[in-house]
Design an enzyme around this catalytic site. Structure first.
Site, PDB file in Angstrom:
ATOM      1  N   GLY A  63      -1.555  -0.269 -27.431  1.00 26.54           N
ATOM      2  CA  GLY A  63      -2.160   0.989 -27.869  1.00 26.54           C
ATOM      3  C   GLY A  63      -3.647   0.808 -28.096  1.00 26.54           C
ATOM      4  N   CYS A  90       1.042  -6.577 -27.558  1.00 25.89           N
ATOM      5  CA  CYS A  90      -0.321  -6.262 -27.994  1.00 25.89           C
ATOM      6  C   CYS A  90      -0.297  -5.445 -29.290  1.00 25.89           C
ATOM      7  CB  CYS A  90      -1.081  -5.557 -26.865  1.00 25.89           C
ATOM      8  SG  CYS A  90      -2.878  -5.488 -27.130  1.00 25.89           S
ATOM      9  N   TYR A  91      -0.616  -4.144 -29.236  1.00 27.17           N
ATOM     10  CA  TYR A  91      -0.574  -3.323 -30.441  1.00 27.17           C
ATOM     11  C   TYR A  91       0.842  -3.326 -31.038  1.00 27.17           C
ATOM     12  CZ  TYR A  91      -1.039   0.826 -33.429  1.00 27.17           C
ATOM     13  OH  TYR A  91      -1.051   1.702 -34.493  1.00 27.17           O
ATOM     14  N   HIS A 177      -0.508  -9.369 -22.555  1.00 26.58           N
ATOM     15  CA  HIS A 177       0.178  -8.376 -21.731  1.00 26.58           C
ATOM     16  C   HIS A 177       0.992  -9.066 -20.638  1.00 26.58           C
ATOM     17  CE1 HIS A 177      -1.593  -4.656 -23.324  1.00 26.58           C
ATOM     18  NE2 HIS A 177      -2.649  -5.412 -23.585  1.00 26.58           N
ATOM     19  N   GLU A 179       3.131  -7.715 -18.774  1.00 27.36           N
ATOM     20  CA  GLU A 179       3.457  -6.759 -17.701  1.00 27.36           C
ATOM     21  C   GLU A 179       2.430  -6.731 -16.580  1.00 27.36           C
ATOM     22  OE1 GLU A 179       1.102  -4.262 -20.723  1.00 27.36           O
ATOM     23  OE2 GLU A 179       2.403  -6.030 -20.692  1.00 27.36           O
ATOM     24  N   SER A 231       8.377  18.858   2.805  1.00 29.20           N
ATOM     25  CA  SER A 231       7.044  18.711   3.386  1.00 29.20           C
ATOM     26  C   SER A 231       7.024  17.687   4.509  1.00 29.20           C
ATOM     27  CB  SER A 231       6.046  18.287   2.306  1.00 29.20           C
ATOM     28  OG  SER A 231       6.310  16.953   1.889  1.00 29.20           O
ATOM     29  N   GLY A 233       6.942  14.468   3.694  1.00 27.87           N
ATOM     30  CA  GLY A 233       6.519  13.254   3.015  1.00 27.87           C
ATOM     31  C   GLY A 233       7.713  12.506   2.468  1.00 27.87           C
ATOM     32  N   VAL A 234       7.493  11.284   2.010  1.00 25.53           N
ATOM     33  CA  VAL A 234       8.615  10.455   1.570  1.00 25.53           C
ATOM     34  C   VAL A 234       9.323  11.064   0.369  1.00 25.53           C
ATOM     35  CG1 VAL A 234       7.117   8.968   0.157  1.00 25.53           C
ATOM     36  CG2 VAL A 234       9.338   8.125   0.910  1.00 25.53           C
ATOM     37  N   ASP A 235       8.590  11.669  -0.568  1.00 26.61           N
ATOM     38  CA  ASP A 235       9.214  12.177  -1.793  1.00 26.61           C
ATOM     39  C   ASP A 235      10.178  13.316  -1.498  1.00 26.61           C
ATOM     40  OD1 ASP A 235       7.497  10.362  -2.962  1.00 26.61           O
ATOM     41  OD2 ASP A 235       6.008  11.874  -3.501  1.00 26.61           O
ATOM     42  N   SER A 236       9.709  14.359  -0.825  1.00 25.77           N
ATOM     43  CA  SER A 236      10.586  15.488  -0.548  1.00 25.77           C
ATOM     44  C   SER A 236      11.676  15.107   0.442  1.00 25.77           C
ATOM     45  CB  SER A 236       9.784  16.687  -0.022  1.00 25.77           C
ATOM     46  OG  SER A 236       9.214  16.417   1.246  1.00 25.77           O
ATOM     47  N   LYS A 374       7.066   5.384  -6.991  1.00 27.78           N
ATOM     48  CA  LYS A 374       7.041   5.472  -5.534  1.00 27.78           C
ATOM     49  C   LYS A 374       7.767   4.309  -4.874  1.00 27.78           C
ATOM     50  CE  LYS A 374       4.702   8.010  -3.292  1.00 27.78           C
ATOM     51  NZ  LYS A 374       4.962   9.317  -2.627  1.00 27.78           N
TER      52      LYS A 374
END
Length: 518
Positions: A63, A90-91, A177, A179, A231, A233-236, A374
């Site tokens: 944070g 961290c925080y 961190h 991550e 559309s 695209g990969v998402d739709s 993604k």
């Protein structure tokens, strides 16, 4: 392949408490990369609400504030006494120490960036790892005295209490961190917490995500009909394919040509979904309607809202012709939600499918990818058998080229940008760089610059070339494209696209810039 047998109870869950960190989403991604389901929850979540979710572990994020500041973010301290394993980062590490009787102070030397860590005692999280290793720090305060009952197992020059552990309480804290990629052993440290402490099962896989999604879609939709905004695209595309697996012919996909597409996209969508996948597909040419609505509009937020509302109105009109179609499928992803503004994330921009949706929309939304990043969506697309050209297609904004024309969108400017953007894609593919880049595209500012062509003065558009590398679009770095590629793009664009007389390359990273220009 049959799906639909799993439920959310099949996945162990780790909660990431968002304390305002820029890395909260990255923590969640790292947990999922270990095949454990993670969910980001707000800092004011109560212990009762946490227990209702039956998590196997809780991670407190970093944070921006000091634990002693007037506006410091806090948690329900009962979480630390609930018998659920907790890891503070961290925080979050400082918050654990402060809440349980340790001491946190502003140190003389803040630590930012790569920092040497010394392991000083036996450790659950660090055991078997190098006793001297580099970690990534970003803090001004530090824990200088651990709470009673905690062992200090590692230190750095500026953090005498860099890692604390209480196996009895099942509470752990790290000042660095784990991550981020800059902490070389960070992934292993997180896996120690997930598997050695939380005893989590690594069951969050592409196949299991599909099973869960298919079941959830069937429960939500029932026997009703569904339409999907497709559309290409990969998402739709992944969202449409998931829904098709769940409800079959109850799904009708609607591809709206809003006049803001790249070259050849309408034809590609038709060939893939109508011909190859045999999905019900309706094509609607609404380009004039969209472009007329954008006349005179220069503000990017207004563009997105106009496009988002027009999309919905067109869908409503199509749905009115289909009996009983109360559901609309969208390929909304988790970063869309974050960037459109949440409790602890300032609004960066409204996504047309989130902040741009009208309040009086007549559909219930089906968003099977809403909690995914993604990379997870691509993995699901491969599992579902979608073609590589769709699964690995670079992200393209829902508002299309409207947010890559900086200023008013006109048919003339769209034609110029579309032709130039096609050259960019061709040359990036020719160089074998398409899969290495997160995005590569052209931007057309609505300004004119002086040039010389054919011994005469020109007054034409500049073209901005943008290419970035990223893992999840939350952060991005500008791509170091070879000079030869830049030269070919510039030469071809200036020689082949009337109306452009210079090409510039954007070398901004995110942050402080965004990937798109609008």
């Amino acid at each position: 392949m049959q799906y639909g047998q799993a439920s959310s109870g099949d996945f162990d869950r780790v909660l990431v408490v968002d304390l305002g960190a820029q890395y909260a989403q990255l923590i969640a991604r790292r947990v999922r990369e270990a095949h454990v389901f993670s969910e980001i929850v707000p800092r004011d979540i109560t212990v009762e609400q946490i227990l209702e979710k039956h998590p196997v572990g809780v991670i407190l994020s970093g944070g921006p504030a000091s634990v002693y500041s007037d506006n410091a973010y806090d948690i329900d301290h009962r979480i630390l006494e609930a018998g659920i394993p907790v890891l503070g980062i961290c925080y979050g590490h400082q918050l654990i120490a402060s809440a349980l009787g340790g001491v946190v102070k502003r140190t003389a030397n803040a630590e930012y960036g790569k920092t040497p860590l010394d392991v000083t005692d036996r450790s659950v999280l660090l055991g078997g790892l190098p006793s001297h290793q580099d970690v990534w720090m970003s803090h001004g305060d530090a824990v200088v005295a651990a709470p009673a009952g905690f062992r200090v197992v590692a230190s750095t020059p500026g953090s005498p209490v860099a890692v604390i552990e209480s196996e009895e309480r099942q509470v752990f804290g790290v000042q660095f961190h784990p991550e981020v990629a800059h902490t070389p052993h960070g992934g292993e440290i997180l896996r120690r917490f997930l598997f050695d402490v939380c005893k989590a099962r690594p069951s969050w896989t592409s196949h299991s995500i599909i099973e869960q999604s298919v079941e959830a879609i069937r429960v939500q939709v029932g026997k009703d009909k569904v339409i999907c905004g497709l559309s290409g695209g990969v998402d739709s595309s992944v969202a449409a394919t998931l829904v098709h697996h769940a409800v079959g012919d109850q799904l009708t996909c609607v591809f709206i040509d809003h006049g803001l597409l790249r070259a050849g996209e309408a034809e590609q969508v038709d060939a893939t979904f109508r011909e190859a996948f045999r999905i019900n597909l309706i094509q609607v040419d609404a380009s004039d309607r969209f472009l007329d609505g954008l006349t005179g509009v220069v503000d990017p937020e207004m563009k997105r809202k106009i496009i988002g509302e027009t999309f919905i109105r067109v869908f409503e009109e199509v749905a009115a012709e289909l009996t009983d179609t109360p559901f609309l499928v969208q390929g909304t992803l988790y970063p869309d939600i974050i960037e459109s503004g949440t409790k602890d994330a300032a609004k960066i921009k409204s996504h047309h499918n989130v902040g741009g949706l009208p309040d009086d929309m007549k559909f219930d939304l089906v968003e099977p990818l809403r909690d995914l990043f993604k990379d997870e969506v691509r993995a699901i697309g491969e599992e579902l058998g979608l073609p590589e050209d769709i699964v690995w297609r670079q992200p393209f904004p829902g508002p299309g080229l409207a947010v890559r024309v900086i200023g008013e969108v006109t048919r003339e400017r769209l034609a110029v940008l579309r032709a130039a953007d096609a050259i960019v894609t061709q040359e990036v593919r020719r160089a074998g760089l398409y899969r290495e880049l997160w995005q590569s595209f052209a931007v057309l500012p609505a300004v004119r610059t002086v040039g010389v062509q054919g011994d005469g003065r020109t007054y034409a558009y500049p073209l901005i070339l943008r290419a970035v590398t990223s893992d999840d679009a939350m952060t991005a770095d500008w791509a170091r494209l070879p000079y030869g590629v830049l030269e070919r793009i510039s030469s071809r664009v200036i020689n082949e696209v009337p109306g452009i007389n210079r090409v510039a390359y954007d070398i901004s990273s995110k942050p402080p810039a965004t990937i798109e220009w609008e």
